[in-house]
Design an enzyme around this catalytic site. Structure first.
Site, PDB file in Angstrom:
ATOM      1  N   SER A   1       9.933  -5.786  -3.621  1.00 27.19           N
ATOM      2  CA  SER A   1       8.663  -5.067  -3.740  1.00 27.19           C
ATOM      3  C   SER A   1       7.529  -5.915  -3.161  1.00 27.19           C
ATOM      4  CB  SER A   1       8.420  -4.802  -5.230  1.00 27.19           C
ATOM      5  OG  SER A   1       7.482  -3.790  -5.415  1.00 27.19           O
ATOM      6  N   PRO A   2       6.503  -5.261  -2.583  1.00 24.20           N
ATOM      7  CA  PRO A   2       5.407  -6.053  -1.997  1.00 24.20           C
ATOM      8  C   PRO A   2       4.709  -6.920  -3.047  1.00 24.20           C
ATOM      9  CG  PRO A   2       4.832  -3.713  -2.148  1.00 24.20           C
ATOM     10  CD  PRO A   2       6.290  -3.825  -2.449  1.00 24.20           C
TER      11      PRO A   2
ATOM     12  N   GLN B   1       3.471  -3.274   4.511  1.00 26.82           N
ATOM     13  CA  GLN B   1       2.571  -2.472   3.672  1.00 26.82           C
ATOM     14  C   GLN B   1       1.146  -2.695   4.177  1.00 26.82           C
ATOM     15  OE1 GLN B   1       1.338  -3.571  -0.414  1.00 26.82           O
ATOM     16  NE2 GLN B   1       2.224  -1.621  -1.073  1.00 26.82           N
TER      17      GLN B   1
ATOM     18  N   TYR C   1      -7.051   0.553  -5.013  1.00 25.36           N
ATOM     19  CA  TYR C   1      -7.643   0.100  -3.745  1.00 25.36           C
ATOM     20  C   TYR C   1      -8.275   1.303  -3.019  1.00 25.36           C
ATOM     21  CZ  TYR C   1      -5.223  -4.124  -5.038  1.00 25.36           C
ATOM     22  OH  TYR C   1      -4.803  -5.221  -5.736  1.00 25.36           O
TER      23      TYR C   1
ATOM     24  N   ARG D   1       2.792   4.433  -1.223  1.00 23.32           N
ATOM     25  CA  ARG D   1       2.851   3.973  -2.619  1.00 23.32           C
ATOM     26  C   ARG D   1       1.707   4.618  -3.392  1.00 23.32           C
ATOM     27  NH1 ARG D   1       3.899  -1.861  -5.601  1.00 23.32           N
ATOM     28  NH2 ARG D   1       6.051  -1.192  -5.427  1.00 23.32           N
TER      29      ARG D   1
ATOM     30  N   ARG E   1       8.808  -9.166  -9.516  1.00 20.51           N
ATOM     31  CA  ARG E   1       8.879 -10.492 -10.152  1.00 20.51           C
ATOM     32  C   ARG E   1      10.279 -11.106 -10.144  1.00 20.51           C
ATOM     33  NH1 ARG E   1       6.026  -8.669 -15.409  1.00 20.51           N
ATOM     34  NH2 ARG E   1       7.223  -6.843 -14.782  1.00 20.51           N
TER      35      ARG E   1
END
Ligand SMILES: Cc1cc2nc3c(=O)[nH]c(=O)nc-3n(C[C@H](O)[C@H](O)[C@H](O)COP(=O)(O)OP(=O)(O)OC[C@H]3O[C@@H](n4cnc5c(N)ncnc54)[C@H](O)[C@@H]3O)c2cc1C
Ligand SMILES: Cc1cc2nc3c(=O)[nH]c(=O)nc-3n(C[C@H](O)[C@H](O)[C@H](O)COP(=O)(O)O)c2cc1C
Length: 763
Positions: free
Chosen positions: A413-414, A491, A572, A620, A715
């Site tokens: 994952s980014p 991304q 964002y 996303r 993570r």
């Protein structure tokens, strides 16, 4: 001690027995409104584990129960004309009437006074006349209602309608779930044998279906006749039977999930369904009732006062109840939403049903029925396009999107690294992503890479806006393609209202101590009182930023990235348009969802136009703002996904939250996966799930149940770049690719794993 037990169901009777076993001197009376052999319902299910607990408490009644058990190991799912059977589930069923008769006999034998056909009307009078009163008067407890202010019950009436019927048709080879499509919607049955002649047959359906059938206006017999017609093919000519003659009306109910804040008041304690209920689909209501009875009897004999005993009883049992209620909630919600899954292939549908409560994991299912799971895995691999070596876990199935072919379903994952200098990725990025690409995941997604200097979140964020950025990213992409089997996704995003902040390990989301740059967003809503108020974007701003996205996409294309992801999540810039929490615009970019999606979709179309036709684009999203109806809800996220799907987005990366500093997320294992599940199964769009997914078991169960197409782990990949290679060792899967220089390490790791399995006696 003088004890009154109000209600002679399993909880009340078993409590009386347990008290007498601990001290024969207690004077115990059980007061029951029904006759001794007059009982609602049919069979109940108990597990082997529960029976072991009962044996430790009272071997005599446990033996009687055992003698009357119907055992079965299989679960059959009858659906779309097929019957899928899996084994190893180990249930026992007993008639509720039989169970109560045995417990009554045992109670009498121990000297308990059983008083039938007596309605408890005034609980306080029992409290005055006894040292201890236990209220075990069931789901609709009158005692609980009488002291509502003290117990503070929380009663959640669930969506489906059900009726508890019986039949003499045999279901003695398997616990059987039958799904039937009718002109008014789906109706399903939970059927299980509980003695030589009789099976429980619970019929359930959505409220809407129930209304269309007009069950509300039918007599009990008319309702039963309709159910007989619906399930005629499965009943072999046997009628459906009701024994709820003491219940007024049709006997259909909505299940009430009961939980009380307190379980005791002065010398009175609540027990069984009166205190807490667990949905019948996980068959644990009687288990809870019986085990609570034992616990209270134990504490009453170990503790110096009633108060202390009640305190211990409540503390110990509440944890157990909450665990079971959580599994029961997963299970009942699955049935409430079952129409979402009825398009699935019977294999996948059965898997989803078996794992619905999340108590049975992928590997646990293998222990129960390795053969069935093996066949299901082979089905998964084949439908994914695998032609050889189909006996592999779902995480190792290939996946195709446009011309992109992934070797497996694991995605890095980014994750922002905050190590860029002037937007330029550094050696840190090269080493970090190269390591993860060697680690076996099918797809690596780089962190949010910003379309302009002002679009950065922090000064450490990388960009796609200067020639040196292109050079650095291209070096990485070339390495990944030359040396690994992984594909790599870029991304791209713009920080919007969350820009000009400190790096992750400083004060995350807080403004810079000095040198802040001005922010733009959908509206003038600051992330927090400490953050800058952004300037609402004008149409001219929108055009500038759109062209920056296009230029970034072109750069990513020249670098050779295999896939693009548009960051429309986490508050964002593009996310600030989608969520009503930060979009207060009154023009065509605010208000309705269609308006709020207009600018993000404009960017998508502009980027799609310059991105290779053979390469996919993902978006996303935050599928839940975690602020109830104030923000985006999981329901609205389905509409968001539909708009993306219609626009030609290939896959939806379903994240959640980070759109408001006031959000109240509910964390837990795989906590965002239900949003991916809902989007995938309601729209048919491919999805990626993310969020607290950390074990191979999680990944396999998400994929196999059809809850996502790809699974992102963030993570876990910070702690272990080789997460996928290590998962393969754990699963004894030798199909993954290791870089040639590491083969000796690979061989040692598999050898050590085999040895430790052998030492544990598992092979
Ligand atoms: C459709 C369905 C299927 C189920 N399947 C299962 C299953 O497979 N496995 C399982 O473990 N559990 C199952 N359950 C749950 C199970 O029946 C209950 O959880 C369990 O019976 C709880 O025991 P209890 O003694 O607390 O309550 P109850 O069994 O409800 O007993 C309460 C007793 O109190 C009496 N009473 C109530 N009010 C008064 C009053 N005012 N005066 C005098 N007497 C009163 C009632 O007549 C009753 O006998 C199912 C429940 C339903 C509805
Ligand atoms: C250090 C860190 C940086 C992150 N940066 C990004 C990012 O750049 N873009 C993004 O979409 N998500 C980002 N995320 C969110 C993750 O991709 C992921 O959605 C989230 O961590 C939940 O997954 P996990 O439970 O596997 O960690 C970041 C997460 C972490 C821990």
């Amino acid at each position: 001690m003088k004890v009154a037990v109000l209600g002679g169901g399993p909880a009340g009777l078993y409590f009386a027995i347990s008290m007498k076993l601990r001290n024969a001197g207690h004077a115990i009376t059980v007061i029951e409104r029904n006759k001794p052999d007059d009982t609602f319902g049919w069979g109940v299910v108990l597990s082997d584990e529960t029976l072991t607990n009962l044996t430790a408490n009272d071997p005599v009644s446990a033996e009687w129960i055992r003698e009357n058990f119907a055992y079965w190991d299989d679960i059959a799912v009858v659906y779309k004309g097929s019957r899928t059977v899996s084994t190893g589930h180990g249930f026992c069923g007993i008639g509720r009437k039989q169970l109560l008769m045995l417990l009554q006999r045992r109670a009498r034998e121990l000297g308990v006074d059983l008083v039938f056909e007596t309605e408890v009307a005034d609980p306080a009078s029992y409290m005055r006349a006894n040292d201890l009163v236990v209220a075990a008067d069931g789901l609709n407890s009158r005692v609980r209602a009488e002291f509502e202010q003290v117990f503070k019950p929380n009663i959640d009436l669930r969506k489906c309608k059900f009726v508890w019927l019986g039949t003499q048709q045999k279901f003695d080879d398997a616990f059987t779930f039958i799904f039937e499509k009718t002109e008014h919607g789906w109706v399903w049955a939970h059927a299980y044998q509980f003695d030589d002649d009789t099976a429980t047959f619970i019929v359930e359906c959505a409220q809407e279906t129930w209304d269309k059938f007009g069950f509300a206006a039918m007599t009990r017999q008319e309702s039963i006749s309709v159910c007989e017609q619906v399930f005629a093919r499965h009943l072999g000519g046997h009628p459906l039977l009701s024994n709820a003659s003491h219940i007024r009306g049709s006997a259909w109910i909505n299940f009430p999930r009961v939980l009380c804040e307190r379980w005791s008041h002065q010398n009175l304690a609540l027990m069984g369904d009166a205190a807490a209920s667990a949905h019948f689909s996980i068959g644990s209501g009687t288990k809870l009732a019986l085990e609570s009875a034992v616990a209270l009897a134990d504490y009453l004999h170990a503790e110096p006062s009633l108060e202390a005993a009640f305190g211990k009883y409540e503390a110990a049992r509440r944890t157990e109840v909450l665990k079971l209620q959580s599994a029961a909630r997963n299970s009942l919600e699955w049935f409430e939403e079952v129409e979402r899954y009825l398009h699935l292939d019977p294999v996948q549908f059965t898997y989803a049903l078996l794992t619905r409560s999340q108590r049975i994991s992928h590997e646990n299912l293998r222990l129960r029925d390795a053969q069935w799971l093996g066949a299901a895995e082979a089905w998964f691999q084949r439908q994914a396009g695998a032609t050889e070596n189909v006996r592999r876990a779902p995480m190792f199935a290939p996946f195709r999107l446009r011309d992109l072919r992934l070797g497996n379903r694991v995605v890095v994952s980014p994750m922002a690294q905050y190590k860029a200098v002037d937007g330029c990725p550094t050696d840190w990025h090269f080493a970090h992503y190269a390591e993860r690409a060697k680690g076996g995941a099918g797809l690596i997604c780089i962190e949010m890479t910003c379309v302009s200097p002002q679009g950065r979140i922090t000064l450490g964020c990388p960009g796609f806006y200067a020639p040196e950025h292109e050079k650095a990213w291209k070096r990485l992409v070339d390495f990944v393609h030359a040396e690994t089997k992984a594909k790599i996704c870029a991304q791209i995003g713009h920080s919007g209202p969350k820009g000009s902040t400190q790096v992750g390990w400083e004060e995350s989301d807080a403004p810079l101590p000095s040198g802040n740059w001005p922010l733009i967003a959908a509206s003038d809503v600051a992330w927090s009182p400490a953050n800058q108020v952004p300037r609402p974007m004008t149409r001219a701003d929108m055009e500038v930023v759109r062209e920056q996205f296009v230029a970034a996409a072109r750069m990513a294309e020249r670098c050779g990235f295999d896939m693009l992801e548009l960051h429309c999540a986490h508050g964002y810039l593009l996310s600030s348009f989608i969520t009503p929490l930060t979009n207060r615009r009154c023009d065509e970019y605010g208000g309705s969802l269609e308006n709020r999606m207009r600018y993000p979709l404009e960017i998508f179309h502009a980027v799609r136009a310059v991105w290779s036709a053979g390469k996919p684009i993902s978006v996303r999203i935050s599928a839940n703002d975690w602020l109830a109806n104030e923000g985006v809800t999981p329901e609205e996220s389905v509409r968001i996904a539909r708009l993306l799907q219609q626009a030609g987005v290939d896959i939806c990366d379903v994240s959640a939250g980070q759109t408001s500093s006031r959000a109240k997320p509910v964390y837990g294992r795989m906590f965002q996966t239900p949003f991916s599940d809902r989007i995938r199964n309601e729209t048919g769009m491919a999805t990626m799930a993310v969020g607290n997914i950390y074990e191979p078991d999680h990944v396999n169960s998400i994929l196999m149940a059809g809850r996502a197409d790809l699974v992102c782990l963030a993570r876990p990949h910070l702690a272990d770049p080789y997460w996928t290679l290590h998962a393969a060792v754990q699963l004894a899967d030798r199909g993954v690719h290791w870089p040639a220089p590491y083969l000796a390490g690979r061989d040692q790791l598999y050898r050590l794993a085999e040895r430790s399995e052998a030492a544990a006696g598992r092979v």
